[in-house]
Design an enzyme around this catalytic site. Structure first.
Site: not given
Length: 239
Positions: A99, A118
């Protein structure tokens, strides 16, 4: 004609996978962690295409979300967990989106609420590859994309108070087309945090993870990645 953001995501993912194959960094028999989100999915697709054309075989995948597991199922890529004997708790490589990509390739991840899986996957990989469009490059963290913090539901208020002491303004993430908060694949809630001024991501990762009731935060600073960033002019930058 400028390349759109969605086209940049596909370009970065395809370039990364093909480059790594050509360099011998992705090869048959590898154990690969596969990320989550709109940029990671084109990487999964490109990997599947290179399996289908015979370039790769016997790839073992560890998926970071239900989304990624379903994609692997569709493409016929076998999915394992880090605990499976075939994986043995360690991956050769992980590939994902981000992001935000800051100085030194520090990352904010977790916009898709998959930050825990993740981080478990990517902190247990020998190398981490990030693919992104140019909008993800930032000069600092904390004031732009809100940092996701995954918390145990019963600890939401005390964690909120502890985050406020660190200067953050936490906000409970609400569902889209769902009444109530977002619930992660692990059954937890997400607090999205912004600061008035930029923060040190490495220091803040440690400080937030030390709060009782926090499961994980979206700062990724302990596994510095190689990043492939696509630009609107059609070029791909390696960082």
């Amino acid at each position: 004609m400028a390349v759109s953001k969605d086209e940049q995501k596909v370009l970065a993912a395809r370039t990364a996978v093909d480059t790594l194959i050509n360099e011998g960094k992705i090869f048959s028999g590898m154990k690969i962690g596969l990320g989550t989100g709109s940029t990671a999915m084109p990487a999964v697709t490109r990997l599947a295409e290179r399996i289908a054309d015979g370039t790769l075989r016997d790839i073992k995948a560890v998926a970071t979300s239900f989304q990624t597991s379903l994609a692997c199922e569709e493409y016929g890529i076998p999915v394992y967990t880090l605990n499976d004997r075939a994986i043995g708790g360690r991956l050769d490589l992980a590939i994902d989106g981000a992001d935000e990509i800051g100085p030194g390739n520090s990352l904010i991840k977790g916009g898709g609420a998959a930050l825990l899986r993740e981080k478990i996957t990517e902190y247990n990989a020998d190398s981490l590859i990030i693919v992104a469009d140019e909008s993800k490059i930032v000069a600092s963290h904390g004031t732009g994309f809100a940092l996701p913090v995954e918390v145990i539901a019963e600890a939401r208020l005390p964690v909120t108070q502890a985050l406020e002491k660190l200067g953050a303004k936490p906000r409970l993430r609400e569902g889209v087309r769902k009444a109530g908060p977002v619930i992660t694949d692990n059954g937890n809630m997400i607090l999205d945090c912004l600061w008035e001024k930029p923060v040190n991501p490495a220091e803040m990762e440690d400080a937030i993870d030390a709060i009782t009731g926090v499961v994980e935060c979206g700062f990724f600073t302990k596994a510095r990645p190689r990043a492939f960033v696509a630009h609107a002019d059609g070029s791909v930058e390696e960082r």
